[in-house]
Design an enzyme around this catalytic site. Sequence first.
Site, PDB file in Angstrom:
ATOM      1  CB  CYS A  82      -0.966   0.003   1.176  1.00  0.00           C
ATOM      2  SG  CYS A  82      -2.127  -1.374   1.142  1.00  0.00           S
ATOM      3  CG  HIS A 115      -3.079   3.496   2.319  1.00  0.00           C
ATOM      4  ND1 HIS A 115      -3.482   3.211   1.032  1.00  0.00           N
ATOM      5  CD2 HIS A 115      -3.239   2.348   3.023  1.00  0.00           C
ATOM      6  CE1 HIS A 115      -3.864   1.956   0.961  1.00  0.00           C
ATOM      7  NE2 HIS A 115      -3.723   1.413   2.168  1.00  0.00           N
ATOM      8  CG  ASN A 168      -6.599  -0.582   1.159  1.00  0.00           C
ATOM      9  OD1 ASN A 168      -5.900  -0.175   0.238  1.00  0.00           O
ATOM     10  ND2 ASN A 168      -6.091  -1.005   2.305  1.00  0.00           N
TER      11      ASN A 168
HETATM   12  N1  COA Z   1     -18.449  -8.398   8.737  1.00  0.00           N
HETATM   13  C1  COA Z   1     -18.893  -8.658   9.995  1.00  0.00           C
HETATM   14  N2  COA Z   1     -18.064  -8.953  11.008  1.00  0.00           N
HETATM   15  C2  COA Z   1     -16.747  -8.989  10.744  1.00  0.00           C
HETATM   16  C3  COA Z   1     -16.230  -8.729   9.479  1.00  0.00           C
HETATM   17  C4  COA Z   1     -17.133  -8.417   8.455  1.00  0.00           C
HETATM   18  N3  COA Z   1     -16.740  -8.146   7.202  1.00  0.00           N
HETATM   19  N4  COA Z   1     -14.879  -8.811   9.540  1.00  0.00           N
HETATM   20  C5  COA Z   1     -14.574  -9.136  10.798  1.00  0.00           C
HETATM   21  N5  COA Z   1     -15.694  -9.246  11.534  1.00  0.00           N
HETATM   22  C6  COA Z   1     -15.843  -9.567  12.951  1.00  0.00           C
HETATM   23  C7  COA Z   1     -14.664 -10.336  13.487  1.00  0.00           C
HETATM   24  O1  COA Z   1     -14.787 -11.717  13.206  1.00  0.00           O
HETATM   25  C8  COA Z   1     -14.766 -10.035  14.964  1.00  0.00           C
HETATM   26  O2  COA Z   1     -15.735 -10.859  15.526  1.00  0.00           O
HETATM   27  P1  COA Z   1     -15.505 -11.469  17.012  1.00  0.00           P
HETATM   28  O3  COA Z   1     -15.437 -10.260  17.912  1.00  0.00           O
HETATM   29  O4  COA Z   1     -16.723 -12.306  17.207  1.00  0.00           O
HETATM   30  O5  COA Z   1     -14.223 -12.235  16.960  1.00  0.00           O
HETATM   31  C9  COA Z   1     -15.293  -8.607  14.991  1.00  0.00           C
HETATM   32  O6  COA Z   1     -15.880  -8.377  13.693  1.00  0.00           O
HETATM   33  C10 COA Z   1     -14.236  -7.569  15.234  1.00  0.00           C
HETATM   34  O7  COA Z   1     -13.132  -7.869  14.383  1.00  0.00           O
HETATM   35  P2  COA Z   1     -11.831  -7.009  14.404  1.00  0.00           P
HETATM   36  O8  COA Z   1     -10.842  -7.558  13.433  1.00  0.00           O
HETATM   37  O9  COA Z   1     -11.406  -6.826  15.817  1.00  0.00           O
HETATM   38  O10 COA Z   1     -12.432  -5.636  13.859  1.00  0.00           O
HETATM   39  P3  COA Z   1     -11.746  -4.255  13.700  1.00  0.00           P
HETATM   40  O11 COA Z   1     -12.563  -3.237  14.353  1.00  0.00           O
HETATM   41  O12 COA Z   1     -10.272  -4.289  13.991  1.00  0.00           O
HETATM   42  O13 COA Z   1     -11.894  -3.992  12.126  1.00  0.00           O
HETATM   43  C11 COA Z   1     -10.575  -4.060  10.136  1.00  0.00           C
HETATM   44  C12 COA Z   1     -11.262  -4.886  11.224  1.00  0.00           C
HETATM   45  C13 COA Z   1      -9.869  -5.022   9.175  1.00  0.00           C
HETATM   46  C14 COA Z   1     -11.625  -3.270   9.391  1.00  0.00           C
HETATM   47  C15 COA Z   1      -9.573  -3.091  10.795  1.00  0.00           C
HETATM   48  O14 COA Z   1      -8.764  -3.781  11.702  1.00  0.00           O
HETATM   49  C16 COA Z   1      -8.691  -2.414   9.782  1.00  0.00           C
HETATM   50  O15 COA Z   1      -9.163  -1.618   8.971  1.00  0.00           O
HETATM   51  N6  COA Z   1      -7.376  -2.663   9.817  1.00  0.00           N
HETATM   52  C17 COA Z   1      -6.465  -2.054   8.869  1.00  0.00           C
HETATM   53  C18 COA Z   1      -6.535  -2.817   7.649  1.00  0.00           C
HETATM   54  C19 COA Z   1      -6.018  -2.220   6.404  1.00  0.00           C
HETATM   55  O16 COA Z   1      -6.669  -1.448   5.771  1.00  0.00           O
HETATM   56  N7  COA Z   1      -4.832  -2.621   5.968  1.00  0.00           N
HETATM   57  C20 COA Z   1      -4.342  -2.310   4.691  1.00  0.00           C
HETATM   58  C21 COA Z   1      -2.929  -2.008   4.702  1.00  0.00           C
HETATM   59  S1  COA Z   1      -2.634  -0.521   5.529  1.00  0.00           S
END
Ligand code: COA
Length: 339
Positions: A117, A260, A290
């Site tokens: 990214c 980003h 993204n």
């Molecule tokens: N729909 C519904 N629930 C989802 C889901 C989806 N698409 N994806 C994950 N979940 C659930 C998980 O299973 C978890 O459930 P649990 O609590 O029962 O285990 C819950 O939602 C929370 O998951 P978590 O991973 O802790 O959520 P989060 O708030 O961290 O959000 C991302 C997840 C991926 C959106 C977030 O961490 C993020 O944006 N990270 C950066 C990612 C990125 O963009 N990287 C690119 C390079 S920079």
Amino acid sequence: MAYRPAALMGLGSYLPPWVISNEDLAAELDTTDEWITTRTGIRARHRVSPGTSTGDLAVEAGHRALKSAGLDAEPGAVDAVVLATTTPDHPCPATAPDVAARLGLGPIGAYDISAVCSGFLYALATASAQITAGQAERILVIGAETYSTIINPADRTTSVIFGDGAGAVVLAAADDSGQPGVLLGVDLGSDGLHRDLISIPAGGSRQRSTPGEPDPDGRYFTMQGKKVFAAAVARMAESSTSVLDSIGWTTESVDHLVGHQANARILKALAKQLGIPEERAVVHLDRVGNTSAASIPLALAHAASQGTLTPGSRVLLTAFGGGLTWGSVALTWPDVTPA
Ligand code: COA
């Protein structure tokens, strides 16, 4: 050729026409529009149809950037093509030579940059260095991705986030560093100790993709979202501060933060950490998700076409991605019409 700065002089973007809404994904996966919107800010993303490649998107965006710069796609238009991508058309060869040939740019230098990214900012840094070193007058810099080809469609944690698309700029030698569009400061960084936070385990020399492997899904993109979230905010904030300090700009003087486009909550936290008012952060991910190496030029093209970026305004670009890698670039916005 003597030393001179490099300035942005053309901007183009291309999104494949197929749009996938959150509702479309919710019909196939255990997810909801509400979860995706509140946790990421993403409402839709574009995807290529089978058979369309990253190179195809790069050619479209490259063509538009040349047009925006007032250049015909012909030999002599630019001296090099640099393509940032995580999703090249083939593991070998690089995609940039094919893109240069298809654009009709002649037998110029053409190479890919792999920094996930952060790739577009790594490509800008490299191209700008070639220009300031006197090795080139003009360079076409492209960020293009087709993450739909590496995402596990059954993985709700990644398939709701990523989208396909391409953006490109033309960098050109400038007369002096006061010229709008000049890249005034560049900061790049990496942390390979945390390479596993974002990876495609198989398909390289470490873990080859062969039929019958114990982990046939190792070919898919994986990400540890929570850890990536925290590292993204911290590293982009540090890198932004470093590049601003290097050119004597205060955070208060930044008119537009073009981070980003990974997650609206990351952009919000980043603005807060930097002390930049949230409304100065450009948000484009709601429409495209993204798009990895394409995210910064796509956001720039969107903001410029909306009239948000105006000539002379102070713009801070910052990105974070797999590697881990990160980078920041500062410039004053030039008088450029995106194509
Ligand atoms: N729909 C519904 N629930 C989802 C889901 C989806 N698409 N994806 C994950 N979940 C659930 C998980 O299973 C978890 O459930 P649990 O609590 O029962 O285990 C819950 O939602 C929370 O998951 P978590 O991973 O802790 O959520 P989060 O708030 O961290 O959000 C991302 C997840 C991926 C959106 C977030 O961490 C993020 O944006 N990270 C950066 C990612 C990125 O963009 N990287 C690119 C390079 S920079």
